[in-house]
Design an enzyme around this catalytic site. Sequence first.
Site, PDB file in Angstrom:
ATOM      1  N   LYS A   1       0.837  -1.194   0.000  1.00  0.00           N
ATOM      2  CA  LYS A   1       0.000   0.000   0.000  1.00  0.00           C
ATOM      3  C   LYS A   1       0.881   1.256   0.000  1.00  0.00           C
ATOM      4  O   LYS A   1       0.676   2.170  -0.763  1.00  0.00           O
ATOM      5  CB  LYS A   1      -0.911  -0.029   1.233  1.00  0.00           C
ATOM      6  CG  LYS A   1      -1.850   1.113   1.352  1.00  0.00           C
ATOM      7  CD  LYS A   1      -2.713   0.945   2.603  1.00  0.00           C
ATOM      8  CE  LYS A   1      -3.370   2.271   2.953  1.00  0.00           C
ATOM      9  NZ  LYS A   1      -4.083   2.212   4.225  1.00  0.00           N
TER      10      LYS A   1
ATOM     11  N   GLU B   1      10.739  -4.447   4.363  1.00  0.00           N
ATOM     12  CA  GLU B   1      10.840  -5.836   3.907  1.00  0.00           C
ATOM     13  C   GLU B   1      10.483  -5.958   2.433  1.00  0.00           C
ATOM     14  O   GLU B   1      11.187  -6.617   1.653  1.00  0.00           O
ATOM     15  CB  GLU B   1       9.886  -6.737   4.711  1.00  0.00           C
ATOM     16  CG  GLU B   1      10.246  -6.903   6.177  1.00  0.00           C
ATOM     17  CD  GLU B   1       9.609  -5.855   7.078  1.00  0.00           C
ATOM     18  OE1 GLU B   1       9.244  -4.753   6.570  1.00  0.00           O
ATOM     19  OE2 GLU B   1       9.472  -6.122   8.281  1.00  0.00           O
TER      20      GLU B   1
ATOM     21  N   GLY C   1      -4.370  -1.962   5.657  1.00  0.00           N
ATOM     22  CA  GLY C   1      -3.589  -3.082   5.118  1.00  0.00           C
ATOM     23  C   GLY C   1      -4.190  -4.438   5.459  1.00  0.00           C
ATOM     24  O   GLY C   1      -4.320  -5.314   4.594  1.00  0.00           O
ATOM     25  N   ARG C   2      -4.598  -4.618   6.712  1.00  0.00           N
ATOM     26  CA  ARG C   2      -5.080  -5.943   7.135  1.00  0.00           C
ATOM     27  C   ARG C   2      -6.482  -6.248   6.617  1.00  0.00           C
ATOM     28  O   ARG C   2      -7.005  -7.338   6.822  1.00  0.00           O
ATOM     29  CB  ARG C   2      -5.008  -6.068   8.659  1.00  0.00           C
ATOM     30  CG  ARG C   2      -5.638  -4.928   9.431  1.00  0.00           C
ATOM     31  CD  ARG C   2      -5.223  -4.970  10.893  1.00  0.00           C
ATOM     32  NE  ARG C   2      -5.706  -3.819  11.658  1.00  0.00           N
ATOM     33  CZ  ARG C   2      -5.094  -2.651  11.741  1.00  0.00           C
ATOM     34  NH1 ARG C   2      -3.960  -2.450  11.094  1.00  0.00           N
ATOM     35  NH2 ARG C   2      -5.581  -1.675  12.471  1.00  0.00           N
TER      36      ARG C   2
ATOM     37  N   GLU D   1      -3.653  -6.467  15.539  1.00  0.00           N
ATOM     38  CA  GLU D   1      -3.228  -5.144  15.083  1.00  0.00           C
ATOM     39  C   GLU D   1      -4.400  -4.161  15.201  1.00  0.00           C
ATOM     40  O   GLU D   1      -4.206  -2.966  15.339  1.00  0.00           O
ATOM     41  CB  GLU D   1      -2.717  -5.213  13.634  1.00  0.00           C
ATOM     42  CG  GLU D   1      -1.734  -4.096  13.294  1.00  0.00           C
ATOM     43  CD  GLU D   1      -1.009  -4.289  11.976  1.00  0.00           C
ATOM     44  OE1 GLU D   1       0.195  -4.600  11.995  1.00  0.00           O
ATOM     45  OE2 GLU D   1      -1.635  -4.132  10.916  1.00  0.00           O
TER      46      GLU D   1
ATOM     47  N   HIS E   1      -2.443 -32.955  19.264  1.00  0.00           N
ATOM     48  CA  HIS E   1      -1.241 -33.640  19.744  1.00  0.00           C
ATOM     49  C   HIS E   1      -0.195 -32.639  20.202  1.00  0.00           C
ATOM     50  O   HIS E   1       0.989 -32.958  20.290  1.00  0.00           O
ATOM     51  CB  HIS E   1      -0.692 -34.538  18.631  1.00  0.00           C
ATOM     52  CG  HIS E   1      -1.701 -35.548  18.177  1.00  0.00           C
ATOM     53  ND1 HIS E   1      -1.832 -36.784  18.778  1.00  0.00           N
ATOM     54  CD2 HIS E   1      -2.671 -35.481  17.229  1.00  0.00           C
ATOM     55  CE1 HIS E   1      -2.819 -37.436  18.200  1.00  0.00           C
ATOM     56  NE2 HIS E   1      -3.359 -36.674  17.263  1.00  0.00           N
TER      57      HIS E   1
ATOM     58  N   LYS F   1       9.789  -0.213  14.036  1.00  0.00           N
ATOM     59  CA  LYS F   1      10.407   0.064  12.732  1.00  0.00           C
ATOM     60  C   LYS F   1      11.508   1.101  12.891  1.00  0.00           C
ATOM     61  O   LYS F   1      12.603   0.953  12.363  1.00  0.00           O
ATOM     62  CB  LYS F   1       9.359   0.599  11.749  1.00  0.00           C
ATOM     63  CG  LYS F   1       8.379  -0.433  11.226  1.00  0.00           C
ATOM     64  CD  LYS F   1       7.509   0.202  10.138  1.00  0.00           C
ATOM     65  CE  LYS F   1       6.330  -0.681   9.786  1.00  0.00           C
ATOM     66  NZ  LYS F   1       5.332  -0.010   8.949  1.00  0.00           N
TER      67      LYS F   1
HETATM   68  O1  F6P Z   1       2.615  -4.096  10.049  1.00  0.00           O
HETATM   69  C1  F6P Z   1       2.310  -2.775   9.778  1.00  0.00           C
HETATM   70  C2  F6P Z   1       1.710  -2.593   8.429  1.00  0.00           C
HETATM   71  O2  F6P Z   1       1.511  -1.233   8.251  1.00  0.00           O
HETATM   72  C3  F6P Z   1       0.407  -3.369   8.227  1.00  0.00           C
HETATM   73  O3  F6P Z   1      -0.704  -2.728   8.736  1.00  0.00           O
HETATM   74  C4  F6P Z   1       0.400  -3.537   6.745  1.00  0.00           C
HETATM   75  O4  F6P Z   1      -0.492  -4.538   6.358  1.00  0.00           O
HETATM   76  C5  F6P Z   1       1.845  -3.900   6.502  1.00  0.00           C
HETATM   77  O5  F6P Z   1       2.566  -3.069   7.388  1.00  0.00           O
HETATM   78  C6  F6P Z   1       2.330  -3.742   5.079  1.00  0.00           C
HETATM   79  O6  F6P Z   1       2.196  -2.416   4.612  1.00  0.00           O
HETATM   80  P1  F6P Z   1       2.325  -2.041   3.094  1.00  0.00           P
HETATM   81  O7  F6P Z   1       1.227  -2.710   2.348  1.00  0.00           O
HETATM   82  O8  F6P Z   1       2.226  -0.544   3.045  1.00  0.00           O
HETATM   83  O9  F6P Z   1       3.667  -2.514   2.590  1.00  0.00           O
END
Ligand code: F6P
Length: 551
Positions: A207, A213, A268-269, A354, A385, A513
């Site tokens: 987004k 990452e 995002g979620r 979250e 188990h 972060k």
């Molecule tokens: O973990 C924090 C967060 O902002 C989430 O809410 C989101 O889903 C994720 O990082 C990834 O964000 P992006 O889609 O902006 O890379």
Amino acid sequence: MPYNPTQLDTWKILTAHKKEHDAIHMRDLFKADPDRAQTFSASASGIDLDYSKNRINVHTMAHLMALAREAKLPEAIEGMFRGDIINRSEGRAVLHTALRNRSQRLISVEGEDITATVNATLDKMKGFAEQVQSGKFAGYTGKKLRTIVNIGIGGSFLGPKVVSDALKPYWQDGYDLKYIANIDGTDVTEVCKDLDPETTLFIVASKSFSTLETLKNAEAARAWFFEQGGKPDQVKHHFVAVSTNIKAATEFGIDEANLFPMWDWVGGRYSLWSAIGLAQALVLGFDTFEQLLSGAHAMDEHFRTTGFEHNLPVILGMLGVWYHNFFDAESHAVLSYDEYLKDLPNHLQQVDMESNGKAVTHDGSPVSWQTGPVIWGGTGTNGQHAYHQLLHQGTRLIPADFIMPLQSHNPVADHHQWLFANFLGQQQALLEGKTEAEVRAELSAKGLSETDIDELAPHKVIPGNRPSNTLTFEKGTPEVIGALIALYEHKVFVQGVIWGVNSFDQWGVELGKLLGNSVFEALSSGATEGYDSSTAQLIARFRDANGLSQS
Ligand code: F6P
């Protein structure tokens, strides 16, 4: 007066009601009422919920629904669907429901008809899926793109992954789908190992297009593409993106024509229903992706229009409030008896934790009541188990959702029947337990002496009276999976409203972060002044192990 649910009349009634209820065992509730299962069952969008194995009676449910009304849940639901700015700390509307608004209700944000915007993006996704399918959009050597690699993390990974795993039986022939999420170089290395550069399409799903990452993994994938012989001007044939950040994505080398939009009003979620689901639309085919949206929309309509007494997200949400706030339950288990749903607990961890892992109300006042629980779980029967022992005989009360399709996509001998037998057996054991009298009779029948029975009996007594919900559906179709995920999204919303928190921001994630960035600098420079001795010592060790202290 700042919002405080514990001061509501219905909260006080529930506190007193809980005391009356303490001595009651569910075993007796079932004995006393042969219709209990029918009384406490509800259905919507292909999902049947049996919530009779909870520590409730009709009065409990009436009080919980009264609490929902007193906490203004009806108004909150209306506000979310209407597009009110309910994510106040970020000044945003919350409209993931608009992404699956199949009945085309008019929804506007700041005067813009977002139903039209969403439809335009869906059309773009559909067109792209057709072009990839036909080979019109192909790799740099003209070969059809058949391996899709989704690069993203958090909501740009977990939700999409649940969907593609759950709907594996619906994948189109000839496609493969992989995910790269973690900054651990092993993730990108292992995925790229088996890829053919000529037939691989990377979707950078972010987004913000600023998530560490995702950017690092996208750079690594592009470097891999170059190592395999790809050229910079060919990046556009193998990389597309989903983002609100057009500038950053085009600077990466992505053609603006292959950039799929996202919007601030989608968290995002909650974004798997948007173009973040592009990889799923490609692999499943667009029609199947639309069926997923239809299932979620059906659940939205159910949530929006059904009386609370029959409303699945409200029932599940309020039962959670009952246990977390009145029984001090700290966690909630999601136990899917469906291998295809093995990642559901991971996705729900983000959706729930979250969202409701918050300790202040909308106006910033600290809460004095428990909010979001720890969500955990896995698949049955594997969990039986492993951690089920703690559910049965541990000291904590852990409400659990048991989820299972009645029909298997993969019938093998009598496996599915065994699976269902275990699914029910576990819930029965949680409900009934085993009394001391039953244990003693059993041991005595085996011929044990009184002394041995005295010694062994306490270990074999199982308290029971442990709550569980049973969620079943005919088969894991795209519609049902859409409805199931939407059901949990709304359950989280219901609880957020009762607790008075903003379920749609995530400021806590930001601190980690930032600190990670400054530690990264210290690992390069070795400057550890100001760090605690533990962090400083570990920085020095890492530098030694990686030859950084010599440079
Ligand atoms: O973990 C924090 C967060 O902002 C989430 O809410 C989101 O889903 C994720 O990082 C990834 O964000 P992006 O889609 O902006 O890379």
